[in-house]
Design an enzyme around this catalytic site. Structure first.
Site, short mmCIF file in Angstrom:
data_model
loop_
_atom_site.label_atom_id
_atom_site.label_comp_id
_atom_site.label_asym_id
_atom_site.label_seq_id
_atom_site.Cartn_x
_atom_site.Cartn_y
_atom_site.Cartn_z
N GLU A 144 -10.81 0.92 -4.52
CA GLU A 144 -10.65 2.37 -4.42
C GLU A 144 -9.71 2.97 -5.47
O GLU A 144 -8.97 3.90 -5.17
CB GLU A 144 -10.14 2.74 -3.01
CG GLU A 144 -11.13 2.35 -1.94
CD GLU A 144 -10.68 2.75 -0.54
OE1 GLU A 144 -11.48 3.37 0.16
OE2 GLU A 144 -9.55 2.42 -0.15
N HIS A 178 -3.81 2.15 -4.77
CA HIS A 178 -3.08 2.03 -3.49
C HIS A 178 -1.62 1.66 -3.75
O HIS A 178 -1.06 0.84 -3.02
CB HIS A 178 -3.74 0.96 -2.60
CG HIS A 178 -5.00 1.43 -1.93
ND1 HIS A 178 -4.98 2.17 -0.78
CD2 HIS A 178 -6.30 1.26 -2.25
CE1 HIS A 178 -6.23 2.44 -0.41
NE2 HIS A 178 -7.05 1.90 -1.29
N TRP A 219 -7.09 -2.86 9.69
CA TRP A 219 -6.36 -1.80 8.99
C TRP A 219 -5.56 -1.03 10.02
O TRP A 219 -6.04 -0.80 11.14
CB TRP A 219 -7.33 -0.89 8.26
CG TRP A 219 -8.12 -1.62 7.22
CD1 TRP A 219 -9.42 -2.02 7.31
CD2 TRP A 219 -7.66 -2.06 5.94
NE1 TRP A 219 -9.80 -2.67 6.16
CE2 TRP A 219 -8.73 -2.70 5.31
CE3 TRP A 219 -6.45 -1.94 5.27
CZ2 TRP A 219 -8.62 -3.26 4.04
CZ3 TRP A 219 -6.33 -2.49 4.00
CH2 TRP A 219 -7.42 -3.14 3.39
N GLU A 231 -3.84 2.15 9.91
CA GLU A 231 -3.47 3.58 9.85
C GLU A 231 -3.26 4.16 11.25
O GLU A 231 -2.33 4.90 11.50
CB GLU A 231 -4.56 4.40 9.15
CG GLU A 231 -4.60 4.25 7.65
CD GLU A 231 -5.57 3.16 7.20
OE1 GLU A 231 -5.84 2.23 7.98
OE2 GLU A 231 -6.05 3.25 6.06
N ASP A 258 0.88 -1.17 0.00
CA ASP A 258 0.00 0.00 0.00
C ASP A 258 0.90 1.21 0.00
O ASP A 258 2.13 1.06 0.17
CB ASP A 258 -0.93 0.00 1.22
CG ASP A 258 -2.28 0.65 0.91
OD1 ASP A 258 -2.28 1.81 0.48
OD2 ASP A 258 -3.32 -0.01 1.09
N TYR A 267 -14.70 -4.40 10.42
CA TYR A 267 -13.53 -3.52 10.40
C TYR A 267 -13.11 -3.21 11.83
O TYR A 267 -13.64 -2.32 12.49
CB TYR A 267 -13.83 -2.25 9.58
CG TYR A 267 -13.51 -2.43 8.11
CD1 TYR A 267 -13.84 -3.62 7.46
CD2 TYR A 267 -12.86 -1.44 7.38
CE1 TYR A 267 -13.53 -3.81 6.13
CE2 TYR A 267 -12.56 -1.63 6.03
CZ TYR A 267 -12.89 -2.81 5.42
OH TYR A 267 -12.58 -3.01 4.10
N ASP A 285 -10.66 -1.83 13.02
CA ASP A 285 -9.88 -0.60 13.31
C ASP A 285 -10.78 0.48 13.90
O ASP A 285 -10.29 1.55 14.27
CB ASP A 285 -9.18 -0.09 12.04
CG ASP A 285 -10.12 0.11 10.85
OD1 ASP A 285 -11.25 -0.43 10.86
OD2 ASP A 285 -9.72 0.81 9.90
C1 ACM Z 1 -10.80 -1.30 1.80
O1 ACM Z 1 -11.18 -1.09 2.97
N1 ACM Z 1 -10.40 -0.28 1.03
C2 ACM Z 1 -10.83 -2.62 1.21
#
Ligand code: ACM
Length: 681
Positions: free
Chosen positions: A319, A263, A460, A462, A186, A410, A412
């Site tokens: 995305e 990405h 994720w 971040e 990424d 998710y 996160d």
């Molecule tokens: C994603 O959360 N962009 C797969």
């Protein structure tokens, strides 16, 4: 006298041993069926394991047991032992991951039709021995609901080293998860050594700040490996071989993800000739018109396929902004030559072509649900993240789908009240909500439901800069994903699961993990727990045409602000209503002139996603919906900070009216307003 007493005591013990036990086994995931008694078998350091299984399976189990469990292997033992036995078939079990455990005074027998079943029977046994102190007498018959029970680890935004990954594999195996998806590439860093393209890790794996948020907000620069202040890292190919083998011994497949076409800022800075303008630091998407892009992607994938025996190779696909493609001569030529009508079809061209390559090597592609855009590649499996629609579309066209919708999977997001937690990306996803997820969408009939291959929790990274923080976000919520993936819905019950999760948290802490402190969970925003009764509930609300709610945050539509439901900690909970154009301007018709003492509405502010308090609120009333009398006008100065805050804007007094108009204005800065209910008393 003494003898009679002894016999009577033994009789009582014997009777109590065979008495049915009423409590559920303290195991995650909850087995599908069990019949337990009050007696138990205590394993100690003289207990041994015997294995009766085909040679290869036996060797692997032996290696795992001698490296991991406190028992010696001794195939000659008939008592005080844990016997692992493969069978051709077992009544009530159809999956090779299923198992039957029978426990009596002589020991424990674990039977399965496959090695994985023996392995999972052993995990159940070890959890019960650890959690209950002994193995309850009786039988457990168990097999998974879904074949795919996954976790995704984003090692790009922050790098988590090999030892961290091995440690999580241990926990995954204990809770019967069987796929670890590594998000290896990424913008924030390329994390795997590729021999043919060394710049990917010489430059693409290192950046000038260890913290993603700081790096992202301050120029996003990559630096050379080994230079002063280079932060990041990557797995060497030897690291990967070790991870893959360690996982395989624990019946976990590592699924590598190589992002394309988007990405990919780090790859395109290392190899700028693969972007449309050939400049570093300019684009996130590969140039799909350039043959060199395919040479590169196939070169990378060849090494990936060599390293990872996984059936699936994840090719990202999410995305893509596709911004540079319309102005790129090579992309335009490709579209003309291939008869592609838009950039979605250009993305689809890339995905189809990569699928042909991956298939030619005997593997399959899996990708985020955007791989549906422009036409799904013939053999692809879809990982549904933008809700469940991608999974539904895939299943309806007889493609497999792994369900991983943001609202449930998710991890996160905040797992507890945001003001009690370290900064997260947003949202509010407590253990209970993860646990409530059913991966089979109601829209699918039973024939199509078979294409739902499983479920995955995504971490994720971040906002997750350290290993301790990652484990805190992971545990115990990933255990809820494990149970969603394994246990049939009729055998799930949250309060019982929460107690078992508390045990698991204690176990994980004792093994050096840093789980979230579930015992001290604050819980949901108190207002969200109980609907509020008030005069406007169920009444008609008219939205001024210049101030509509935003369709993406419609919540309960026109009735949202008077349905009694109060929002949770997060704006996207389906209860908060969002306004971006014209602010809030609604008129509520109470049906008749009514005495009033209060009019109140709460707003939330969280500056990062541009959700602000109103800068002015005006509340007025009318009997005829034409002439309004102002009750109050509140000016509010915005305070910009990192906090999530809630503020009430209201009026208190005595009046009577039929119509109540509530206006809340967006400040000069723009952004969103979010409110959940206009409470009139
Ligand atoms: C994603 O959360 N962009 C797969």
């Amino acid at each position: 006298m003494k003898r009679t007493f002894l016999i009577a005591t033994l009789a009582i013990i014997a009777a109590s041993c065979s008495q049915p036990r009423t409590t559920a086994p303290d195991v995650i995931p909850m087995p599908q069926s069990y019949s337990l008694q009050n007696g138990s078998f205590t394993a100690d350091n003289s207990t041994t394991v015997t294995i009766s299984a085909p040679q290869e399976a036996k060797a692997r189990l032996q290696e795992y047991i001698s490296g991991t469990l406190p028992f010696a292997i001794d195939d000659s033992r008939k008592s005080n032992c844990i016997a692992l036995v493969t069978r051709d078939s077992i009544d009530g079990i159809s999956s090779p991951e299923g198992y039957r455990i029978t426990t009596g005074s002589k020991g424990i027998t674990i039977e399965a039709t496959g090695e994985a079943g023996l392995f999972y029977g052993l995990q159940t046994t070890m959890q019960l021995i650890d959690n209950e102190g002994a193995m309850p007498h009786g039988t457990i018959l168990d097999e998974p609901r879904f074949e795919y029970r996954g976790m995704m680890l984003d090692v790009s935004r922050h790098f988590f080293d090999k030892d961290f990954v091995l440690k999580q594999i241990d926990a995954m195996a204990r809770y019967k998860m069987n796929r670890l998806h590594l998000h290896l590439t990424d913008a924030a860093g390329w994390r795997i050594e590729i021999k043919k393209y060394p710049r990917l890790t010489q430059l693409g794996a290192w950046r000038d700040d260890p913290n993603w948020k700081v790096w992202w907000n301050s120029g996003r620069k990559y630096v050379e490996e080994g230079s002063e202040n280079a932060f990041g890292g990557y797995y060497t190919q030897d690291d990967i071989r070790e991870i893959v083998a360690y996982a395989a011994e624990r019946h976990i497949t590592i699924i590598p993800e190589i992002e394309m076409p988007a990405h990919s800022e780090e790859a395109l800075t290392a190899y700028p000739e693969l972007s449309c303008t050939h400049e570093p630091y300019k684009q996130a998407d590969f140039c799909v018109g350039n043959e060199k892009t395919f040479e590169f992607l196939e070169g990378v994938l060849s090494e990936i396929i060599e390293l990872f025996p996984s059936e699936y190779i994840h090719i990202g696909g999410d995305e893509a902004a596709k911004q540079s493609w319309p102005d790129c001569p090579l992309c335009q030529k490709r579209m003309k030559d291939e008869g592609l009508k838009d950039v979605d079809e250009l993305q689809s061209y890339l995905i189809h072509r990569i699928e042909r390559f991956v298939n030619s090597k005997g593997r399959q592609i899996i990708g985020w649900d955007e791989i549906l855009d422009g036409g799904l590649a013939p053999n692809a499996t879809v990982m549904s993240w933008r809700g469940t629609e991608g999974g539904i579309t895939a299943a309806n066209s007889r493609h497999k789908a792994v369900m991983s919708p943001g609202t449930f999977c998710y991890l996160d997001q905040y797992q507890d009240a945001p003001h009690t937690q370290p900064e997260a990306i947003g949202g509010y996803l407590p253990l209970k909500k993860v646990y409530s997820y059913d991966p089979v969408p109601q829209e699918l009939d039973s024939e199509k439901a078979k294409y739902i291959y499983g479920v995955q929790g995504n971490l994720w990274a971040e906002y997750i800069p350290t290993p301790e923080h990652m484990e805190r976000m992971m545990y115990p919520r990933i255990l809820a994903v494990a149970e969603v993936g394994w246990t049939q819905p009729e055998n799930k019950e949250y309060d019982n699961f929460r107690n078992r999760a508390l045990t698991a948290v204690g176990y994980l802490k004792s093994k050096g993990y840093t789980p979230f402190d579930l015992a001290n969970e604050t819980g949901n925003r108190p207002e969200a727990d109980t609907p509020v009764e008030h005069l406007a509930r169920g009444k008609k609300v008219t939205y001024a045409p210049q101030a509509p709610y935003y369709e993406g945050y419609a919540a309960n539509g026109d009735s949202t602000l008077v349905d009694g439901n109060r929002g949770a900690w997060n704006n996207n909970d389906g209860v908060w209503q969002g306004f971006i154009k014209g602010g809030v301007d609604v008129t509520i018709d109470l049906g008749e002139v009514t005495p009033l003492t209060t009019v109140n509405a709460d707003f939330m502010q969280i500056c990062n996603p541009w959700i602000f308090m109103p800068t002015e609120v005006i509340i007025s009333v009318s009997d005829d919906n034409e002439t309004f009398t102002e009750l109050t006008r509140i000016e509010h100065e915005l305070v910009m900070d990192d906090a999530l805050t809630f503020k009430n804007f209201g009026w208190q007094g005595e009046t009577s009216a039929r119509y109540v108009r509530y206006v809340a204005r967006i400040g000069k800065k723009g952004g969103w307003l979010f409110t959940d209910e206009i409470v009139i008393k």
